[in-house]
Each structure stands twice: as C-alpha cells, then as structure tokens.
Scaffold this active site. Sequence first.
Site, mmCIF file in Angstrom:
data_model
loop_
_atom_site.group_PDB
_atom_site.id
_atom_site.type_symbol
_atom_site.label_atom_id
_atom_site.label_comp_id
_atom_site.label_asym_id
_atom_site.label_seq_id
_atom_site.Cartn_x
_atom_site.Cartn_y
_atom_site.Cartn_z
ATOM 1 N N GLU A 173 -29.212 -80.266 77.328
ATOM 2 C CA GLU A 173 -28.552 -81.536 76.823
ATOM 3 C C GLU A 173 -28.496 -81.610 75.280
ATOM 4 O OE1 GLU A 173 -31.147 -84.345 78.821
ATOM 5 O OE2 GLU A 173 -30.864 -85.577 76.866
ATOM 6 N N CYS A 176 -27.659 -83.162 67.715
ATOM 7 C CA CYS A 176 -29.054 -83.031 67.903
ATOM 8 C C CYS A 176 -28.918 -82.067 69.317
ATOM 9 C CB CYS A 176 -29.674 -84.342 68.584
ATOM 10 S SG CYS A 176 -31.219 -83.983 69.081
ATOM 11 N N CYS A 192 -40.160 -78.253 78.425
ATOM 12 C CA CYS A 192 -41.148 -78.392 77.370
ATOM 13 C C CYS A 192 -42.515 -78.141 77.790
ATOM 14 C CB CYS A 192 -40.905 -79.676 76.727
ATOM 15 S SG CYS A 192 -41.983 -79.588 75.107
ATOM 16 N N CYS A 227 -42.727 -88.851 76.592
ATOM 17 C CA CYS A 227 -41.544 -88.012 76.704
ATOM 18 C C CYS A 227 -41.173 -87.522 77.915
ATOM 19 C CB CYS A 227 -41.841 -86.840 75.707
ATOM 20 S SG CYS A 227 -40.312 -86.013 75.309
ATOM 21 N N CYS A 240 -33.978 -88.061 74.406
ATOM 22 C CA CYS A 240 -34.156 -86.825 74.855
ATOM 23 C C CYS A 240 -34.799 -86.456 76.220
ATOM 24 C CB CYS A 240 -34.777 -85.921 73.745
ATOM 25 S SG CYS A 240 -36.120 -86.710 72.914
HETATM 26 N N1 SAH Z 1 -40.804 -81.161 69.961
HETATM 27 C C1 SAH Z 1 -40.277 -81.906 69.085
HETATM 28 C C2 SAH Z 1 -39.017 -82.323 69.322
HETATM 29 C C3 SAH Z 1 -38.319 -82.978 70.364
HETATM 30 S S1 SAH Z 1 -38.454 -84.592 70.405
HETATM 31 C C4 SAH Z 1 -41.238 -82.781 68.547
HETATM 32 O O1 SAH Z 1 -42.305 -83.177 69.301
HETATM 33 O O2 SAH Z 1 -40.947 -83.381 67.505
HETATM 34 C C5 SAH Z 1 -37.867 -85.627 69.430
HETATM 35 C C6 SAH Z 1 -38.552 -86.773 68.819
HETATM 36 O O3 SAH Z 1 -38.259 -87.658 69.791
HETATM 37 C C7 SAH Z 1 -40.075 -86.493 68.690
HETATM 38 O O4 SAH Z 1 -40.634 -87.227 67.732
HETATM 39 C C8 SAH Z 1 -40.490 -87.075 69.842
HETATM 40 O O5 SAH Z 1 -41.867 -87.465 69.833
HETATM 41 C C9 SAH Z 1 -39.782 -88.299 70.063
HETATM 42 N N2 SAH Z 1 -39.810 -88.886 71.143
HETATM 43 C C10 SAH Z 1 -39.934 -88.195 72.750
HETATM 44 N N3 SAH Z 1 -39.899 -89.128 73.725
HETATM 45 C C11 SAH Z 1 -39.618 -90.387 73.402
HETATM 46 C C12 SAH Z 1 -39.710 -91.622 73.671
HETATM 47 N N4 SAH Z 1 -39.658 -91.896 74.997
HETATM 48 N N5 SAH Z 1 -39.346 -92.656 72.510
HETATM 49 C C13 SAH Z 1 -39.371 -92.475 71.481
HETATM 50 N N6 SAH Z 1 -39.472 -91.211 70.856
HETATM 51 C C14 SAH Z 1 -39.571 -90.233 71.613
#
Ligand code: SAH
Length: 349
Positions: A93, A106, A113, A120, A334
């Site tokens: 996505e 994005c 992952c 997440c 995401c």
């Molecule tokens: N793996 C990378 C990039 C992907 S996630 C990372 O960890 O940075 C992109 C951002 O969204 C990251 O900061 C992640 O921690 C955050 N994220 C993931 N799930 C989330 C959620 N449920 N609420 C808010 N931010 C979230």
Amino acid sequence: MQKKDIKSMTLAELEQELVLLQEPHFRAKQIFEWMHAKRARGFSEMTNISKALRERLAEQYEYTDLPAVEELTSAIDGTKKFLFRLHDGNVVESVWMRYQHGNSVCISSQAGCRMGCMFCASTLGGLVRNLTASEMLDQVYQIGRLTGERVSNVVVMGVGEPLDNYDALLRFLFLVSDEKGLNISQRNITVSTCGLVDQMKRLAGEHLQITLALSLHAPDQEKRLRLMPVAKRYDIHEVVEACRDYFDCTGRRITFEYALIDGVNDSPEDARTLAKLVGSLNCHVNLIPVNPVKERGWKRPAHEKTAVFKELLEKSGIAVTVRREMGKDINGACGQLRNLRQHSAAQTE
Ligand code: SAH
C-alpha cells in the site's frame, strides 16, 4: 532463468547490459529515459527503439509495472490510498497526500515487517519479503500517473523497515533523485527508521541530502523496550547518538517521531525526560497521536494532554509539530488497508 529487473538498474549498469546486447551506447540513455522520465509502462511504448530490440529486451528483462488493485479517496481531505499488486500476488500500500508545499507520496519498502513494534499494524503478519528498488519506484510512478499530478515529496514511511532492506533502498534513492529520471530533490525525501544503528551509520556515510526520521516513541530505554523490540538490540542512547552522527555527517536536521499513547508515554514527566534526551540535537519532534489498531488496543491521549506535552518540549527550545491526521476515513495509517484486504482474502479462500 530468472529475468533481470531492468527498472532497478542504474544508467551505468544499463549501459553495460547494452554492450552485451551489442547495441550502441546511447540506447541505454534512451531506455533509461523511457523508464524513469517518461515512465513508460512497458517496452512496447518505447517508440524510438526498434521492434526487434524491444522484443529482445522483453525476452531478457522483467519490466516492473504495478497494477493498482484498489484506490480509495478520503472525503475529508482528498488523501488517496492505493493498493498495488506485485508480480507474485503480494500487495503493497501507498498513500498520496496533498499539502500546500506540494504532493507527497508515502511508499512501502517491504511486504510486511519483522520489527514487531507493539502499536503498528504493518508488523502483525511478519515479514513476507523485501521490495525491489523498481517496486518502490513504481509506487511513485503509478501514483503520479493515476493522480495526473506532479509528485514533489517522497516519504519512505509505509509498510516495512527501509533500513532492513538497505541495498534496494539505496538504489531506490539514487534512481528517484536521478536528474535523468523523476529528479526528485533528495531534500524532499524522508526515510523513517525504527533505529537500526548499524545501517544508520552506513547511511550517514553515503552523504545523501535526505531527511532521516527516527521512530523514537519513548523518552527512556525502559519504556522503549515495552513498545519496540528493536530496543533490545540497540540502547536508546546509542540510537540518539547515531542521529547526532547523521546530522554531523550530512548537516540534515533529524526528525524524531513520537506516537503519543494514552497512559503509556504521554505524561509531563515523559515530556521532560524526552526534552533532556534530544534537547542538545539539531532536531524536530513530530508528535503523532497514536492511530488505534484494532488488534492492539492502545488509545490516543486527550487533546489537552497532547497540548501540554507539546508545550513542555517547546519550553525546552525544541521544534515540535503535532501530525495532522490525513485520510482518517480510508484507513490512512500504515498497514491497515493491506491487513484488511489480506484478512478478507483469507476468509474467502
Ligand atoms: N519502519 C519504519 C517506517 C514505517 S512506520 C519506522 O519504524 O520508522 C512510519 C511511522 O509510523 C513510524 O514512526 C511508526 O512508528 C509509526 N506508526 C506505526 N504504527 C502507528 C500507529 N498505530 N500510530 C501512530 N504511528 C504509528
């Protein structure tokens, strides 16, 4: 024999390939421009290349062209979410957001992952596989085509941990910023990581002009350990020092992402501890009220609590923003849409 992935090749690599095909040097540039500047959808569109050569190319090389299998548009802010199908049936996505300073895409860097962050959605099914550079690039190309608008910013913040797919990520960064291709300025590219320190150091050594965003999410090691398994591998101080090194090497200000979770990391004490941790860095803190994920059960704090947290950081002289929520009605966070579709696919099987 597996066909070579032509859209992941640099111009220099493509030139070598064409030498093997006994074609003149300038053909490589023509083909490169068809793929990355004109964003052709296949060899058949390359009209200044002979039919015979196009056929040979199609025999020997795989041409990544991701079909969109779903497109959702937010009625609230126009944000669009796309699901693309990969050649092996996996889906990824990507999100398109319109901002005042330009349109931002994005992208995902992996199918699934393996980092296991507790809040997440992307990690719930584990890692399926890395994406290739061309699969990352094509998310940007297809979205440009489908929206009919210029893409000016790219953020690698979708599904996956980009630094866990380092080589393909680097290839992607070079190709997407190539002046003979889409030519997106590196300053308009952000890569977000959960903090893989060894790869962060390697990235600093590449001397790129991209922004590094670090998913911190906790003010101290103990709390980070509860939220992010990667903290077992790298202590929080080690991660922050790697951010300092990144700034020293590149001159690029670090973004710290901090998901505010009610009752977990959002107290005034947490804000003060965070300010001490990052206060001496040239940085910016992006507060993200956590997106509730059904399987996880975390809640976002009340607006007042978020405001107090922000103010405490600002009083310490730290630049802070609260992330505006985009695409709330289309599973903007995401991994959510991909999960939804995979679950419903599993149920109908
Ligand atoms: N793996 C990378 C990039 C992907 S996630 C990372 O960890 O940075 C992109 C951002 O969204 C990251 O900061 C992640 O921690 C955050 N994220 C993931 N799930 C989330 C959620 N449920 N609420 C808010 N931010 C979230």
